[in-house]
Design a protein around this motif. Sequence first.
Motif, short mmCIF file in Angstrom:
data_model
loop_
_atom_site.label_atom_id
_atom_site.label_comp_id
_atom_site.label_asym_id
_atom_site.label_seq_id
_atom_site.Cartn_x
_atom_site.Cartn_y
_atom_site.Cartn_z
N SER A 64 -42.22 49.09 -18.61
CA SER A 64 -41.26 48.65 -17.60
C SER A 64 -41.84 48.94 -16.22
O SER A 64 -42.17 50.10 -15.91
CB SER A 64 -39.93 49.38 -17.76
OG SER A 64 -39.35 49.10 -19.02
N ASP A 88 -37.51 44.45 -13.66
CA ASP A 88 -37.43 44.57 -15.11
C ASP A 88 -37.46 46.05 -15.48
O ASP A 88 -38.53 46.68 -15.48
CB ASP A 88 -38.57 43.82 -15.77
CG ASP A 88 -38.40 43.69 -17.28
OD1 ASP A 88 -37.55 44.40 -17.84
OD2 ASP A 88 -39.11 42.88 -17.89
N VAL A 144 -38.55 46.74 -20.39
CA VAL A 144 -39.61 46.17 -21.23
C VAL A 144 -40.46 47.29 -21.84
O VAL A 144 -41.68 47.32 -21.78
CB VAL A 144 -40.44 45.11 -20.47
CG1 VAL A 144 -41.25 45.71 -19.35
CG2 VAL A 144 -41.29 44.28 -21.42
N THR A 160 -32.32 40.59 -32.13
CA THR A 160 -33.04 41.84 -31.84
C THR A 160 -32.48 43.01 -32.62
O THR A 160 -33.23 43.85 -33.13
CB THR A 160 -32.97 42.13 -30.33
OG1 THR A 160 -33.54 41.03 -29.61
CG2 THR A 160 -33.72 43.40 -29.98
N TYR A 188 -32.20 48.92 -24.92
CA TYR A 188 -33.31 47.99 -24.76
C TYR A 188 -32.99 46.99 -23.66
O TYR A 188 -32.07 47.20 -22.85
CB TYR A 188 -33.74 47.37 -26.07
CG TYR A 188 -32.70 46.68 -26.93
CD1 TYR A 188 -31.76 45.80 -26.40
CD2 TYR A 188 -32.71 46.86 -28.31
CE1 TYR A 188 -30.86 45.13 -27.22
CE2 TYR A 188 -31.82 46.21 -29.14
CZ TYR A 188 -30.89 45.34 -28.58
OH TYR A 188 -30.01 44.68 -29.40
N CYS A 189 -33.75 45.88 -23.58
CA CYS A 189 -33.73 45.05 -22.37
C CYS A 189 -32.35 44.53 -22.01
O CYS A 189 -31.95 44.58 -20.83
CB CYS A 189 -34.71 43.89 -22.49
SG CYS A 189 -34.25 42.62 -23.70
N VAL A 241 -41.60 38.63 -25.02
CA VAL A 241 -42.45 39.82 -24.89
C VAL A 241 -43.77 39.57 -25.59
O VAL A 241 -43.80 39.12 -26.74
CB VAL A 241 -41.75 41.06 -25.47
CG1 VAL A 241 -42.69 42.26 -25.44
CG2 VAL A 241 -40.49 41.37 -24.68
N CYS A 275 -45.14 39.98 -20.65
CA CYS A 275 -44.21 38.97 -21.13
C CYS A 275 -44.55 37.61 -20.53
O CYS A 275 -45.30 37.52 -19.55
CB CYS A 275 -42.75 39.34 -20.85
SG CYS A 275 -42.33 39.49 -19.11
N HIS A 312 -36.15 38.46 -24.58
CA HIS A 312 -36.22 39.39 -23.47
C HIS A 312 -35.50 38.81 -22.26
O HIS A 312 -35.48 37.59 -22.06
CB HIS A 312 -37.68 39.69 -23.11
CG HIS A 312 -37.83 40.72 -22.03
ND1 HIS A 312 -37.35 42.00 -22.16
CD2 HIS A 312 -38.38 40.65 -20.79
CE1 HIS A 312 -37.62 42.67 -21.05
NE2 HIS A 312 -38.24 41.89 -20.21
#
Length: 272
Positions: free
Chosen positions: A130, A123, A126, A196, A68-69, A94, A177, A108
Amino acid sequence: MDADLDAYFDRIRYDGPRDPTLATLQGIVAAHVATIPFENLDVLLGQPIVLDVPALLRKLVHDRRGGYCFENNGLLLHVLTALGFAVQPLSARVRLQRPREFIPPRTHMFVRVELDGAPWLADVGVGGLSPTAPLRLDREDEQATPHEPRRIVREDGRLFHQALLRGDDGAKWHDVCEFTLEQMPPIDREVANWFTSAHPQSHFRNRLVVARAAPDGGRHTILNTELTFRRRDGRAERHDIQSPEELLAILGEVFGLHFPAGTRFTCEGLPW
């Protein structure tokens, strides 16, 4: 360091220039989003999410996984720094499918890149949105990408990254976001990463999410047991995943994520 970069570029199938220019940034972002998936599968397997550079290289590059991010953008931050780009990690909230009156957690991170005096947003983490190109942070007009058009708008002291999405009721701008250009140092990333991956109310604990951009302008996503291929024009093809075995096959065939036979992901969104 050169070996790390060579391995990373082999992973994302990028053979373009490596000088710190806009063309290099564009090529890396597009290649990364198309090859390294966004996914939360280790969270569902009860595995810790480790953010130091050796761990990111091992998981996303050498083990050919996604993340993930904090993982995808953490790796991008490392690579761009090594190439000589001027970069900063920025924090964000987000807002996908969330109303403006709701305040999501600041969990994020994306990368701000300075090029010839101009600020850019990169980025690669996301989820299913993304952006496949860097975006100018100092413009509010529509910006083209290989996939959906994007824009950055300012409202009440906040900035909103938005995507123009096409549906049955036409094309509409949707928040991706929200941010304030505040930097996100490592300790803030560690705290947000814990929330998260470990907090009971984190949606990454309660649903399975996998996403990858397709080179033709479409996007492949899995949300729990639904596989979706959304075309550039907004048309979507959906398929219901019927079993854990079929899920493992799709992860391998569509996303390049391979797990041993019998692997089971556990969350509220999965019926098995």
